[in-house]
Design a protein around this motif. Structure first.
Motif, mmCIF file in Angstrom:
data_model
loop_
_atom_site.group_PDB
_atom_site.id
_atom_site.type_symbol
_atom_site.label_atom_id
_atom_site.label_comp_id
_atom_site.label_asym_id
_atom_site.label_seq_id
_atom_site.Cartn_x
_atom_site.Cartn_y
_atom_site.Cartn_z
ATOM 1 N N TYR A 92 -11.943 1.808 -4.325
ATOM 2 C CA TYR A 92 -12.185 1.172 -5.616
ATOM 3 C C TYR A 92 -13.652 0.807 -5.831
ATOM 4 C CZ TYR A 92 -7.121 0.792 -5.312
ATOM 5 O OH TYR A 92 -5.791 1.076 -5.169
ATOM 6 N N TYR A 108 -10.481 6.797 -6.545
ATOM 7 C CA TYR A 108 -9.140 6.230 -6.506
ATOM 8 C C TYR A 108 -8.286 6.885 -7.567
ATOM 9 C CZ TYR A 108 -9.345 3.192 -10.696
ATOM 10 O OH TYR A 108 -9.405 2.710 -11.981
ATOM 11 N N ALA A 156 -8.085 5.044 -2.337
ATOM 12 C CA ALA A 156 -8.217 3.649 -2.739
ATOM 13 C C ALA A 156 -9.637 3.141 -2.504
ATOM 14 C CB ALA A 156 -7.207 2.801 -1.980
#
Length: 153
Positions: A131, A109, A129
């Motif tokens: 995460y 990310y 993204a």
């Protein structure tokens, strides 16, 4: 430049950054401590910023419209800045990405919070993204959030 658990904190009017064209950048933010999750952050205000010296491409073009307040300058000219894992939080910063290759495409990310973001010379900026694919924490207030997200400008 490569490193894990790396956090840059910029302060003062002469602070700034330039990763030149012939550099290789692979950086991951700290997983713990006061800069956990922050790859780059800065003192939130600046009065008379001093831009980094021009690189092989010269000085960047001026911003599209004059900024309403002084900004520090951060410039990524590198064509090999594939990993920039973490949050780039530069509230008094102008981030200029001025290379012709992918930036941050190999990062789980990347979160970018800046006053002004300029892309020149055809880069592809990846804001992945994923995460859960890293131990680098996402700072509170950025990353996965519930509710409505709105761009204001």
């Amino acid at each position: 430049m490569s490193g894990q658990n790396v956090g840059f904190y910029f302060m003062g009017d002469a602070a700034g950054l330039r990763f030149d064209a012939n550099t290789t950048i692979s950086l991951s933010a700290p997983v713990s401590g006061p800069l956990a999750g922050f790859l780059m952050t800065e003192q939130p205000s600046v009065s008379a910023p001093v831009p980094p010296p021009p690189g092989p491409k010269g000085s960047p073009p001026p911003p599209p419209s004059p900024p309403s307040k002084p900004l520090r300058e951060y410039r990524i000219i590198s064509n090999n800045a594939r990993t920039m894992l973490g949050t780039i939080y530069l509230p008094a910063g102008r981030l200029i990405i001025d290379g012709s290759a992918a930036v941050s495409d190999q990062s789980a990310y990347t979160v970018i919070v800046v006053q002004l973001l300029d892309l020149y010379d055809g880069p592809t900026l990846y804001l992945n993204a994923n995460y859960d694919a890293t131990s680098v924490p996402v700072p509170k207030g950025v990353g996965p959030v519930n509710g409505k997200v709105v761009l204001t400008q």
